[in-house]
Design an enzyme around this catalytic site. Sequence first.
Site, PDB file in Angstrom:
ATOM      1  N   SER A  23       0.819  -1.218   0.000  1.00  0.00           N
ATOM      2  CA  SER A  23       0.000   0.000   0.000  1.00  0.00           C
ATOM      3  C   SER A  23       0.845   1.257   0.000  1.00  0.00           C
ATOM      4  O   SER A  23       1.984   1.274   0.473  1.00  0.00           O
ATOM      5  CB  SER A  23      -0.906   0.024   1.235  1.00  0.00           C
ATOM      6  OG  SER A  23      -1.756  -1.082   1.248  1.00  0.00           O
TER       7      SER A  23
HETATM    8  N1  SAH Z   1       0.005  -5.776   4.152  1.00  0.00           N
HETATM    9  C1  SAH Z   1       0.696  -6.005   2.907  1.00  0.00           C
HETATM   10  C2  SAH Z   1      -0.203  -5.679   1.735  1.00  0.00           C
HETATM   11  C3  SAH Z   1      -0.367  -6.857   0.871  1.00  0.00           C
HETATM   12  S1  SAH Z   1      -1.581  -6.816  -0.397  1.00  0.00           S
HETATM   13  C4  SAH Z   1       2.027  -5.291   2.845  1.00  0.00           C
HETATM   14  O1  SAH Z   1       2.353  -4.532   3.769  1.00  0.00           O
HETATM   15  O2  SAH Z   1       2.773  -5.497   1.883  1.00  0.00           O
HETATM   16  C5  SAH Z   1      -2.802  -7.899   0.286  1.00  0.00           C
HETATM   17  C6  SAH Z   1      -2.364  -9.283   0.617  1.00  0.00           C
HETATM   18  O3  SAH Z   1      -3.495  -9.989   1.105  1.00  0.00           O
HETATM   19  C7  SAH Z   1      -1.834 -10.094  -0.564  1.00  0.00           C
HETATM   20  O4  SAH Z   1      -0.550 -10.539  -0.263  1.00  0.00           O
HETATM   21  C8  SAH Z   1      -2.818 -11.258  -0.680  1.00  0.00           C
HETATM   22  O5  SAH Z   1      -2.241 -12.467  -1.081  1.00  0.00           O
HETATM   23  C9  SAH Z   1      -3.347 -11.340   0.739  1.00  0.00           C
HETATM   24  N2  SAH Z   1      -4.641 -12.010   0.900  1.00  0.00           N
HETATM   25  C10 SAH Z   1      -5.756 -11.900   0.151  1.00  0.00           C
HETATM   26  N3  SAH Z   1      -6.733 -12.687   0.653  1.00  0.00           N
HETATM   27  C11 SAH Z   1      -6.213 -13.284   1.763  1.00  0.00           C
HETATM   28  C12 SAH Z   1      -6.728 -14.214   2.723  1.00  0.00           C
HETATM   29  N4  SAH Z   1      -7.966 -14.691   2.678  1.00  0.00           N
HETATM   30  N5  SAH Z   1      -5.903 -14.631   3.717  1.00  0.00           N
HETATM   31  C13 SAH Z   1      -4.633 -14.169   3.810  1.00  0.00           C
HETATM   32  N6  SAH Z   1      -4.093 -13.306   2.921  1.00  0.00           N
HETATM   33  C14 SAH Z   1      -4.885 -12.869   1.919  1.00  0.00           C
END
Ligand code: SAH
Length: 228
Positions: free
Chosen positions: A76
Site C-alpha cells: 500500500s
Molecule cells: N500488508 C501487505 C499488503 C499486501 S496486499 C504489505 O504490507 O505489503 C494484500 C495481501 O493480502 C496479498 O498478499 C494477498 O495475497 C493477501 N490475501 C488476500 N486474501 C487473503 C486471505 N484470505 N488470507 C490471507 N491473505 C490474503
Amino acid sequence: MPPGAMILSGSSLVSDLFEMARERMVREQLIPRGISDQRVLDVMGQVPRHLFVDDAMQGQAYGDYPLPIAGDQTISQPYIVACMTEALQLTGSEQVLEIGTGSGYQATILSRLSEKVYTVERINGLLAGARKLFDRLRCYNILSKLDDGTMGWPDHAPYDAIMVTAGGPSIPEPLLEQLADGGRMVIPVGDQGVQELKLVHKLGEELEIQTIEQVRFVDLVGAHGWNG
Ligand code: SAH
C-alpha cells in the site's frame, strides 16, 4: 583511504539517501494529510520500506503510491499504511492480527507499536519473503502463517486490534468474533474495484462502524471473501 573504507562510506551514503527519502515521506505525505500520532510518524520514519520491494523499485519505495509486489499483489501507499495504523490507536501492549502479510511491511510497522503481531497470508512465496525480512529486521514479536485469513487465527484470539489489508465484500464474521471487547478493526469493504475503509469498534454486543476513506485494495480471497 583504504579501499574497504570507500566501500563502507559508499553504502552508508545509500542508506543516508533512503533515510532522507523516509523523512521527506513523513514530512510531505503523512503530516500534511493529518497523520498526527507521533509514534506512527516515528515508526514510518524508521522502517526501511525499500527492503520490502523489488531491488529494481527501491528508488520508488518512498513515493506517494502503492507498488507491485510478487503474485500480482501490492504494497500500500505509505499514507494508507499510516492511516490504517493510526486508526487502531495502538499503545504498545496490544495483540494484533493482520490479514494479508504481503511484503511484510505493514506487519513490521505494527510490530513496533504493539506487543505481538499475528499475520496471515495465503500466498506461500510472499510469506517466505516476508519471514526473511522479519528475521533480518529482528521483528521477534511477529508470528505468521499460511492460511485463509478470512477465518482469522482462532488459536490466539481475542485480538485488541485487527487489520485487513485486502478488500472483501463484507466484514468476515470470524474476525468480528475474534475481536476483543473494546477492540478496533480496520478493513476495506466494497466491490472488486473500490472499497470504503471501515473502522469497527466493538463495544460489548454493539459494533460502532465508521467510514474513513475511499480506497483501492487487491481482493480478499477466501471463505468469507471473494472466490479465488
Ligand atoms: N500488508 C501487505 C499488503 C499486501 S496486499 C504489505 O504490507 O505489503 C494484500 C495481501 O493480502 C496479498 O498478499 C494477498 O495475497 C493477501 N490475501 C488476500 N486474501 C487473503 C486471505 N484470505 N488470507 C490471507 N491473505 C490474503
